[in-house]
Design a protein around this motif. Sequence first.
Motif, short mmCIF file in Angstrom:
data_model
loop_
_atom_site.label_atom_id
_atom_site.label_comp_id
_atom_site.label_asym_id
_atom_site.label_seq_id
_atom_site.Cartn_x
_atom_site.Cartn_y
_atom_site.Cartn_z
N GLU A 170 0.83 -1.20 0.00
CA GLU A 170 0.00 0.00 0.00
C GLU A 170 0.86 1.25 0.00
O GLU A 170 1.77 1.40 0.81
CB GLU A 170 -0.91 -0.02 1.22
CG GLU A 170 -1.96 1.03 1.20
CD GLU A 170 -3.00 0.84 2.29
OE1 GLU A 170 -3.85 1.70 2.41
OE2 GLU A 170 -2.95 -0.18 3.01
N THR B 279 0.50 5.48 0.04
CA THR B 279 -0.46 6.54 0.30
C THR B 279 0.08 7.89 -0.15
O THR B 279 1.28 8.04 -0.43
CB THR B 279 -0.81 6.61 1.80
OG1 THR B 279 0.40 6.79 2.54
CG2 THR B 279 -1.49 5.32 2.26
N ASP C 138 -5.40 7.43 -0.30
CA ASP C 138 -5.48 7.32 1.16
C ASP C 138 -6.65 6.45 1.61
O ASP C 138 -7.58 6.17 0.85
CB ASP C 138 -5.63 8.71 1.78
CG ASP C 138 -4.36 9.52 1.66
OD1 ASP C 138 -3.27 8.93 1.75
OD2 ASP C 138 -4.45 10.74 1.47
N ARG C 139 -6.57 6.08 2.87
CA ARG C 139 -7.68 5.37 3.51
C ARG C 139 -8.62 6.41 4.11
O ARG C 139 -8.17 7.38 4.70
CB ARG C 139 -7.18 4.42 4.58
CG ARG C 139 -6.52 3.17 3.98
CD ARG C 139 -6.22 2.16 5.06
NE ARG C 139 -5.63 0.98 4.48
CZ ARG C 139 -6.20 -0.22 4.51
NH1 ARG C 139 -7.37 -0.39 5.09
NH2 ARG C 139 -5.60 -1.26 3.98
N ARG D 36 -9.37 3.98 -0.22
CA ARG D 36 -9.33 2.71 0.48
C ARG D 36 -10.08 2.92 1.80
O ARG D 36 -10.30 4.06 2.21
CB ARG D 36 -7.90 2.26 0.72
CG ARG D 36 -7.24 1.84 -0.59
CD ARG D 36 -6.01 1.02 -0.33
NE ARG D 36 -5.60 0.38 -1.54
CZ ARG D 36 -4.37 0.42 -2.02
NH1 ARG D 36 -3.43 1.06 -1.38
NH2 ARG D 36 -4.07 -0.19 -3.13
N LYS E 203 -10.36 2.78 5.79
CA LYS E 203 -9.63 2.77 7.04
C LYS E 203 -10.35 1.84 8.03
O LYS E 203 -11.56 1.76 8.04
CB LYS E 203 -9.58 4.18 7.62
CG LYS E 203 -8.64 4.37 8.75
CD LYS E 203 -8.61 5.85 9.13
CE LYS E 203 -7.41 6.16 9.98
NZ LYS E 203 -7.32 7.60 10.24
N THR F 85 -6.80 -4.18 1.42
CA THR F 85 -6.34 -2.98 0.71
C THR F 85 -7.22 -2.66 -0.48
O THR F 85 -6.78 -2.03 -1.43
CB THR F 85 -4.88 -3.16 0.24
OG1 THR F 85 -4.81 -4.32 -0.60
CG2 THR F 85 -3.92 -3.27 1.40
#
Length: 180
Positions: free
Chosen positions: A30, A32, A105-106, A139, A141, A146
């Motif tokens: 992952e 970001t 980003d999550r 994505r 959180k 993922t």
Amino acid sequence: MEYFIISQDKSLEDHLITFEGLIAANSTLEVTTDQADSIKDLTVVFVNGDENRVCPDFIERPVLLVSDTLKKVISMYDEHVIFKCAVLTNIKMETQSTYWLMLVDRLDCLSDQTVFDKAGRIQHIVIDLEKTRGHAAFRIKGIDETMLVINLDITESILRRDLFGMKIEKVETYSRRLSL
């Protein structure tokens, strides 16, 4: 707004290009947006494969890579996503393809309606629409997976183009607001 999970088409597994120096890519590394400054704007990535190997528009592993066409679609709808160029180079076949490392980003968007099993693994995802405003690709959180989530606008744009190598599944959403 409706959301969908986009993933690599598993039926292509035995026909995909392989990344040089990588024996197996069973998980996704992952990346970001906060890592953007530490990643080169252009990277050459060596791949292996013959004329029977495919390079789909959506590559999930080892990192999230999207074709030039798919990058343009996502860029139209979400300004938060950062892309870094990755030129996939196959020396044996004398080919190069422009792909884009997708830095996303999550988002803390799980609804309290989301169902987890006793071990804490996700059983049923429900996205809280109030928490996704302004985001078309993200994505989630709070989960180990993922997976990439895209909105209806991106999904419809993908379906209007001749893109391949991906699977798109609808995700349940929840909104506290009552609609009339």
